[in-house]
Motif scaffolding. Structure first.
Motif, mmCIF file in Angstrom:
data_model
loop_
_atom_site.group_PDB
_atom_site.id
_atom_site.type_symbol
_atom_site.label_atom_id
_atom_site.label_comp_id
_atom_site.label_asym_id
_atom_site.label_seq_id
_atom_site.Cartn_x
_atom_site.Cartn_y
_atom_site.Cartn_z
ATOM 1 N N GLU A 171 1.141 -1.176 0.341
ATOM 2 C CA GLU A 171 -0.043 -0.282 -0.088
ATOM 3 C C GLU A 171 1.307 1.302 -0.176
ATOM 4 O O GLU A 171 0.675 1.809 -0.423
ATOM 5 C CB GLU A 171 -1.396 0.318 1.040
ATOM 6 C CG GLU A 171 -1.730 1.157 1.043
ATOM 7 C CD GLU A 171 -2.510 1.419 2.294
ATOM 8 O OE1 GLU A 171 -3.439 2.492 2.591
ATOM 9 O OE2 GLU A 171 -2.670 0.351 3.288
ATOM 10 N N ILE A 172 1.852 1.379 0.899
ATOM 11 C CA ILE A 172 2.687 2.641 0.828
ATOM 12 C C ILE A 172 3.382 2.931 -0.218
ATOM 13 O O ILE A 172 3.525 3.637 -0.557
ATOM 14 C CB ILE A 172 3.515 2.280 2.135
ATOM 15 C CG1 ILE A 172 3.315 2.174 3.171
ATOM 16 C CG2 ILE A 172 4.819 3.066 1.700
ATOM 17 C CD1 ILE A 172 2.243 3.550 3.775
ATOM 18 N N ASN A 173 4.052 1.770 -0.715
ATOM 19 C CA ASN A 173 4.670 2.105 -2.781
ATOM 20 C C ASN A 173 3.769 2.290 -3.857
ATOM 21 O O ASN A 173 4.609 2.671 -4.458
ATOM 22 C CB ASN A 173 5.351 0.139 -2.936
ATOM 23 C CG ASN A 173 6.182 0.293 -2.043
ATOM 24 O OD1 ASN A 173 7.012 0.968 -1.137
ATOM 25 N ND2 ASN A 173 6.727 -1.349 -1.862
ATOM 26 N N GLY A 174 2.075 1.885 -2.851
ATOM 27 C CA GLY A 174 1.128 2.346 -4.535
ATOM 28 C C GLY A 174 0.530 3.580 -4.287
ATOM 29 O O GLY A 174 -0.454 3.563 -5.018
ATOM 30 N N LEU A 175 1.095 4.691 -3.109
ATOM 31 C CA LEU A 175 0.310 6.128 -2.693
ATOM 32 C C LEU A 175 1.193 6.615 -3.670
ATOM 33 O O LEU A 175 1.566 6.445 -4.446
ATOM 34 C CB LEU A 175 1.059 6.550 -1.435
ATOM 35 C CG LEU A 175 0.245 5.480 0.029
ATOM 36 C CD1 LEU A 175 1.483 6.352 1.115
ATOM 37 C CD2 LEU A 175 -1.122 5.465 -0.146
ATOM 38 N N ALA A 176 -0.135 7.433 -4.416
ATOM 39 C CA ALA A 176 -0.172 8.840 -4.991
ATOM 40 C C ALA A 176 0.344 10.028 -4.145
ATOM 41 O O ALA A 176 0.271 10.021 -3.240
ATOM 42 C CB ALA A 176 -1.180 9.739 -5.662
ATOM 43 N N ALA A 177 1.353 10.226 -5.683
ATOM 44 C CA ALA A 177 2.189 11.511 -4.831
ATOM 45 C C ALA A 177 1.322 13.295 -4.756
ATOM 46 O O ALA A 177 0.306 13.175 -5.181
ATOM 47 C CB ALA A 177 2.895 12.206 -5.946
ATOM 48 N N ALA A 178 1.614 13.728 -3.201
ATOM 49 C CA ALA A 178 0.899 13.734 -2.996
ATOM 50 C C ALA A 178 2.030 15.956 -3.622
ATOM 51 O O ALA A 178 2.566 16.039 -3.378
ATOM 52 C CB ALA A 178 0.734 14.598 -1.617
#
Length: 238
Positions: free
Chosen positions: A168-175
């Motif tokens: 999940e962490i690896n797939g987070l969208a950049a803010a």
């Protein structure tokens, strides 16, 4: 008011409290349709409006600081500042002062509605009441390395859980447009000498879904560390 009207009213109020992530709110609506348990988790505002009508005999119970949105999945484990392994409530978004019995009713209701529960609801209610009485007599944290060892097999993190977390962490969208105050606070929460900080959006939760969440991931002493910030709004109870 119908639940649709209640939901519209609550979401209009929420927009006055924070910058709502509208797509995440739509995802919450879809999730609410999956099961009665998911609906209960996502609609504490509805519970807060109706519970005194449903259980008027409990409205005069002594008032205490309560969790409010307490349910079966609102418990977890963590390491405290001294490294002790603790089990307990881990979400206080809707905490407020209210008749204490409403917390007990909501927790029992969540067990009644939860899918695939292998326990009779009456037995669950009896266990909750007994646990509450015991906690009043002997208040203390549930320490899994010392007092409540029997809980450990039920709450330990498996390799699959760890793998899912990092996926999940690896797939987070950049803010890209994280508020500067949030960026500053997240950065300050990192350990000293943490490097390569990167900021992301995260979409998670039940009742709080729709509020903006931001995550910072950094490297520190050979591994990654993660911090999260979520918009704080007043409890729907108030």
């Amino acid at each position: 008011m119908s639940i649709i009207e209640d939901t519209a009213a609550y979401e209009a109020w929420l927009r006055s409290q924070c910058k709502v992530v509208e797509d995440d709110l739509l995802a919450k609506h879809q999730r609410m349709r999956k099961s009665p348990f998911a609906l209960l988790r996502a609609t504490y505002y509805r519970w807060a409006r109706r519970i005194e009508e449903i259980c008027p005999e409990l409205a005069e119970a002594p008032v205490a600081l309560c969790v409010g949105d307490i349910h079966l999945e609102n418990f977890g484990t963590w390491r405290d500042a001294d490294g002790r392994w603790v089990w307990g409530v881990n979400d206080f978004d809707e905490a407020a002062r209210m008749p204490y019995a409403f917390d007990l009713v909501r927790l029992t209701t969540s067990i009644e509605l939860a899918p695939d529960m292998a326990i009779d609801s009456r037995d669950a209610a009896d266990a909750i009441l007994q646990g509450y009485r015991d906690g009043l007599k002997h208040p203390r944290p549930a320490l899994l390395d010392e007092h409540e060892i029997w809980i450990r097999p039920y709450v330990k993190c498996s390799d699959d859980c760890r793998r899912a977390f990092w996926e999940e962490i690896n797939g987070l969208a950049a803010a890209d447009a994280i508020p500067s105050a949030v960026r500053k606070l997240l950065t300050a929460s990192l350990p000293e000498q943490a490097k390569n900080a990167a900021f992301f959006h995260r979409f998670a939760g039940g009742g709080s879904r729709g509020r903006p969440r931001y995550v910072v991931v950094a490297t520190w002493r050979g591994g990654r560390v993660v911090r999260e910030a979520k918009a704080l709004v007043p409890s729907a109870w108030t």
